[in-house]
Design an enzyme around this catalytic site. Sequence first.
Site: not given
Length: 604
Positions: A219, A347, A477
């Site tokens: 990320s 995600e 995610h």
Amino acid sequence: MKPKLVFLPFLIFITVFIEESEAVHPVVLETKLGDIRGNEFFFLSKKIRTFFGVPFAEPPVEEFRFRKPREKKQWKKLFDATKPANACFQTRDNYNTSFWGSEMWNANTQISEDCLYLNIWAPADAYNLTVMVWFFGGGFYSGSPSLSIYDGRALAATQHVIVVNINYRLGPFGFLYLDHPDAPGNMGLLDQQLALHWIRQNIVSFGGNPDKVSVFGQSAGAASIVAHLIAPGSRGLFKNAILQSGSLENTWAINSPFRAKQKSEKLLELVGCNKTTVENSMSCLRLVSPEQLSLSTWNISLTYLEFPFVIVSRDKHFFGHLDARAALREGDFNRDVNLMIGMNKDEGNYWNIYQLPQFFDKAEPPELTRHQFDNLIDSTFSIQPDIIRSAAKYIYSDPNCTDHGRKTRFYAGQMNQIVGDYFFSCDSLWLADQFFLFLQICSTPNGSLKNPPKVFVYYFTQSSSANPWPKWTGAMHGYEIEYVFGVPLSYSKIYKRREQIFSRKIMQFWASFAKNGTPRLRVLKNSEHWPEFNEHNNYRWMQLRSGSNIRPIKRRKETECQFWRRVKDTEYTAYLTQEYSSSCHINSYRILLFIPFFFIFSAF
């Protein structure tokens, strides 16, 4: 989140951690900076050494708050490196303090402005080993190198590598920008860069080879690594890079100088420090408590999935003469690095739970009508012109569904995909394409690269039986990280056998790539050969899933990502207009977006 979802309490992790721990013995090393004491213990039948809270910079406090980091000076006394590094100052996620799914990402050590420290795991017999440097994520507003999910002992023990988790300043402490020496912007990236320099200069004392450094991050950590591919001062500091669900092109990861300064000036106003000069404003800001600064950042007006303080695309110290967004398009980045780039199947679900709780904060699989789906696109992408939102509705809708008032799981799933595609996955795929494109240019007879680096792409679809979120959330995610760090091996009692085997394979892929620039398994089935991302292999990805599902797959999301790339290209045009025109306003952005979208929409 409702209490019935809390089926993996914190106590389970504490209990298992105690059961897995072996007898710990002190160990002392000599380094260039001074003697350092760590711990030594057995894990998975391998002797591991840990050195926690190792300083790589002087504390960025008082008059040094918001400024560039300074190299750590030598120490004379024995340095105690047995306690995990502090977390840099941040606010906590109070989504549900009794729910491990959110609490696991909150800092688990002291929060402090004095936070520029490393955590190191190394085999006791380490000599000339590959070094894997972890960049944590958290939107540049949260995160820590000391979270239990980032415990490097399993990776170090099973793959015979050195693992280093670095820290960097967050929020306004790391990314306040006023285009001034007192607030230069990208201080957090400069922290990371200094940590990489420290590793290059000192890792040999821990058994590492400074010429065998690879970086991996998730990320915001992945977006940071892309920034280091551009930054002149980061060249030569690492050989291979793994980007997990993040890229600098992600909308949430980077601000224009205009937007970054706008947010910074708003923070000055919120805390009563908007003085007549920058010097006076910063003198005032350095006296504001870190608690007040952190809390005030969330009073800045933000759009969907916009974070308060992030990377600024142009600055004088980190990017130097470069504009980061232009550099990605023009190939002005380090092309002497192998890349592994990947995304998770689900995600968007993580963000939809937080941003759209009335629809997605549920124990059972959410359902949406077509009308609700359309309305959510309008609200999620409210800053986009109507024609873009209409095109998105068309691309992600089901033409066979004529009953727009009937709730279905399909449209809830499409909200997962559209958020994941726009905010994460499509930018990662564009970077893979862009990197490969410029590698091809440079490897031609007139190019500069004789042995061009390689690109690999993965698609992670494995959920976890230990995941505290409902099963419908899937491979969200951030939920590949537990397999990358071997959490199923560290906490074997709460993971299935197949998940432990899968985690070993993921660690092998990651470590092999870090060592050799190619992800390979030691014992390889035919289906588990990871193809290079190139024209010869039809740009195939590697699907990562337990059992017999580790296999190459055809490229996906072509229509969706072509659409979003056109959107991003038009946003980039607006960015250039905003940055280089003295008379720009938000309306010019909307006009620039509207003009070409008649043609974009007609293409679908």
